[in-house]
Design an enzyme around this catalytic site. Structure first.
Site, PDB file in Angstrom:
ATOM      1  N   ASP A 102      15.951 -13.613  -7.174  1.00  0.00           N
ATOM      2  CA  ASP A 102      17.070 -14.272  -6.500  1.00  0.00           C
ATOM      3  C   ASP A 102      16.677 -15.741  -6.316  1.00  0.00           C
ATOM      4  O   ASP A 102      16.935 -16.571  -7.178  1.00  0.00           O
ATOM      5  CB  ASP A 102      17.321 -13.546  -5.176  1.00  0.00           C
ATOM      6  CG  ASP A 102      18.486 -14.116  -4.384  1.00  0.00           C
ATOM      7  OD1 ASP A 102      19.142 -15.039  -4.872  1.00  0.00           O
ATOM      8  OD2 ASP A 102      18.730 -13.649  -3.251  1.00  0.00           O
ATOM      9  N   LYS A 130      19.550 -13.654 -10.630  1.00  0.00           N
ATOM     10  CA  LYS A 130      20.734 -14.248 -10.017  1.00  0.00           C
ATOM     11  C   LYS A 130      20.733 -15.748 -10.303  1.00  0.00           C
ATOM     12  O   LYS A 130      19.686 -16.322 -10.600  1.00  0.00           O
ATOM     13  CB  LYS A 130      20.710 -13.997  -8.504  1.00  0.00           C
ATOM     14  CG  LYS A 130      21.083 -12.575  -8.143  1.00  0.00           C
ATOM     15  CD  LYS A 130      21.173 -12.433  -6.635  1.00  0.00           C
ATOM     16  CE  LYS A 130      21.655 -11.057  -6.249  1.00  0.00           C
ATOM     17  NZ  LYS A 130      21.633 -10.865  -4.783  1.00  0.00           N
ATOM     18  N   PHE A 150      25.466  -8.963  -4.052  1.00  0.00           N
ATOM     19  CA  PHE A 150      24.398  -8.031  -3.699  1.00  0.00           C
ATOM     20  C   PHE A 150      24.563  -6.736  -4.486  1.00  0.00           C
ATOM     21  O   PHE A 150      25.603  -6.082  -4.411  1.00  0.00           O
ATOM     22  CB  PHE A 150      24.383  -7.747  -2.186  1.00  0.00           C
ATOM     23  CG  PHE A 150      23.081  -7.131  -1.763  1.00  0.00           C
ATOM     24  CD1 PHE A 150      21.973  -7.919  -1.521  1.00  0.00           C
ATOM     25  CD2 PHE A 150      22.962  -5.750  -1.655  1.00  0.00           C
ATOM     26  CE1 PHE A 150      20.756  -7.347  -1.176  1.00  0.00           C
ATOM     27  CE2 PHE A 150      21.753  -5.170  -1.304  1.00  0.00           C
ATOM     28  CZ  PHE A 150      20.644  -5.971  -1.063  1.00  0.00           C
ATOM     29  N   VAL A 151      23.531  -6.390  -5.254  1.00  0.00           N
ATOM     30  CA  VAL A 151      23.619  -5.220  -6.143  1.00  0.00           C
ATOM     31  C   VAL A 151      22.607  -4.141  -5.744  1.00  0.00           C
ATOM     32  O   VAL A 151      21.567  -4.437  -5.148  1.00  0.00           O
ATOM     33  CB  VAL A 151      23.407  -5.606  -7.632  1.00  0.00           C
ATOM     34  CG1 VAL A 151      24.529  -6.496  -8.125  1.00  0.00           C
ATOM     35  CG2 VAL A 151      22.051  -6.273  -7.862  1.00  0.00           C
ATOM     36  N   ARG A 163      18.784   3.580  -4.138  1.00  0.00           N
ATOM     37  CA  ARG A 163      17.799   3.333  -5.203  1.00  0.00           C
ATOM     38  C   ARG A 163      17.964   4.299  -6.370  1.00  0.00           C
ATOM     39  O   ARG A 163      17.692   3.959  -7.506  1.00  0.00           O
ATOM     40  CB  ARG A 163      16.369   3.492  -4.659  1.00  0.00           C
ATOM     41  CG  ARG A 163      15.910   2.401  -3.719  1.00  0.00           C
ATOM     42  CD  ARG A 163      14.389   2.465  -3.573  1.00  0.00           C
ATOM     43  NE  ARG A 163      13.897   1.727  -2.413  1.00  0.00           N
ATOM     44  CZ  ARG A 163      13.634   0.431  -2.384  1.00  0.00           C
ATOM     45  NH1 ARG A 163      13.837  -0.303  -3.457  1.00  0.00           N
ATOM     46  NH2 ARG A 163      13.176  -0.150  -1.298  1.00  0.00           N
TER      47      ARG A 163
HETATM   48  P1  IMP Z   1      13.644 -13.668  -4.106  1.00  0.00           P
HETATM   49  O1  IMP Z   1      12.285 -13.813  -3.522  1.00  0.00           O
HETATM   50  O2  IMP Z   1      14.664 -14.480  -3.332  1.00  0.00           O
HETATM   51  O3  IMP Z   1      13.683 -13.980  -5.575  1.00  0.00           O
HETATM   52  O4  IMP Z   1      14.107 -12.180  -3.879  1.00  0.00           O
HETATM   53  C1  IMP Z   1      13.639 -11.137  -4.666  1.00  0.00           C
HETATM   54  C2  IMP Z   1      13.652  -9.825  -3.911  1.00  0.00           C
HETATM   55  O5  IMP Z   1      14.774  -9.747  -3.029  1.00  0.00           O
HETATM   56  C3  IMP Z   1      13.805  -8.654  -4.880  1.00  0.00           C
HETATM   57  O6  IMP Z   1      12.565  -8.117  -5.247  1.00  0.00           O
HETATM   58  C4  IMP Z   1      14.618  -7.666  -4.070  1.00  0.00           C
HETATM   59  O7  IMP Z   1      13.772  -6.851  -3.306  1.00  0.00           O
HETATM   60  C5  IMP Z   1      15.431  -8.505  -3.129  1.00  0.00           C
HETATM   61  N1  IMP Z   1      16.806  -8.741  -3.623  1.00  0.00           N
HETATM   62  C6  IMP Z   1      17.362  -9.914  -4.019  1.00  0.00           C
HETATM   63  N2  IMP Z   1      18.651  -9.754  -4.384  1.00  0.00           N
HETATM   64  C7  IMP Z   1      18.907  -8.437  -4.237  1.00  0.00           C
HETATM   65  C8  IMP Z   1      20.081  -7.621  -4.485  1.00  0.00           C
HETATM   66  O8  IMP Z   1      21.160  -8.084  -4.916  1.00  0.00           O
HETATM   67  N3  IMP Z   1      19.948  -6.291  -4.223  1.00  0.00           N
HETATM   68  C9  IMP Z   1      18.811  -5.718  -3.762  1.00  0.00           C
HETATM   69  N4  IMP Z   1      17.697  -6.440  -3.528  1.00  0.00           N
HETATM   70  C10 IMP Z   1      17.741  -7.783  -3.762  1.00  0.00           C
END
Ligand code: IMP
Length: 177
Positions: A102, A130, A150-151, A163
């Site tokens: 994300d 994303k 959000f997925v 999950r």
């Molecule tokens: P980041 O550190 O912002 O890149 O977030 C990554 C982590 O956030 C992933 O490993 C997921 O655990 C969680 N995450 C981010 N977006 C989603 C989503 O749309 N659904 C479920 N988990 C998400």
């Protein structure tokens, strides 16, 4: 389809096809290299299991739990190592296997950490990406670009639910708002 979903965005057939392609890419690039795939628990668990079986060279497996999320749908801004890495990275070519990138916060810095512990190289393999990535990480092996919603499913959760859905879908807003 699970009734809590607005719609399915990636079905089982598409997931399986793309995971096999990623496995072939990794197989080509990691010939003759001692390769360690690290599963970022818990979201990457099904992706990791399918990806490892799509790779046709000997590999080692490791597991770690990193988290920047606290049972919610937005980043808390802080990365926590919930469960220490169960593998020795020294002298290995490492591939970090993540469910979704994300902001990129979760993985930023972790690659450097593994290099300082003796990994020969570190690359990222993420099933989903994303559009809002803020942190400077390179995704060497990427499954799908998705919209900024959000997925859940195929390992991805909302508060530990959903999950085990075999596909990936957008969670209805009313479930978490
Ligand atoms: P980041 O550190 O912002 O890149 O977030 C990554 C982590 O956030 C992933 O490993 C997921 O655990 C969680 N995450 C981010 N977006 C989603 C989503 O749309 N659904 C479920 N988990 C998400």
């Amino acid at each position: 389809m699970n009734l809590d979903l607005e719609r399915i965005i990636i079905d089982e057939i598409e997931i399986s096809r793309r995971v096999k392609e990623l496995g072939r890419d990794i197989t080509k690039e990691y010939q003759e290299k001692e390769t360690l795939l690290i599963c970022i628990l818990r979201g990457a668990v099904f992706f990791f299991a399918d990806l490892c079986r799509a790779i046709d060279i000997p590999i080692l497996m490791g597991f770690v739990s990193l988290s920047s999320y606290k049972d919610g749908t937005t980043s808390s801004g802080k990365v926590e190592e919930r469960q220490k890495l169960m593998a020795d990275v020294k002298g290995k070519h490492v591939i970090l296997v993540e469910d979704i990138v994300d902001t990129g916060l979760t993985l930023e810095g972790y690659g450097a950490n593994l290099l300082s512990r003796g990994a020969l190289s570190v690359k990222i393999c993420a099933l989903l990406k994303k559009p809002e990535q803020k942190h400077d990480i390179d995704i060497a092996f990427k499954g799908f670009d998705i919209e900024n919603r959000f997925v859940v499913g195929y390992g991805l959760d909302y508060a530990e639910h959903y999950r085990n859905l075999p596909y990936i879908g957008i969670l209805k807003k009313e479930i978490y708002s």
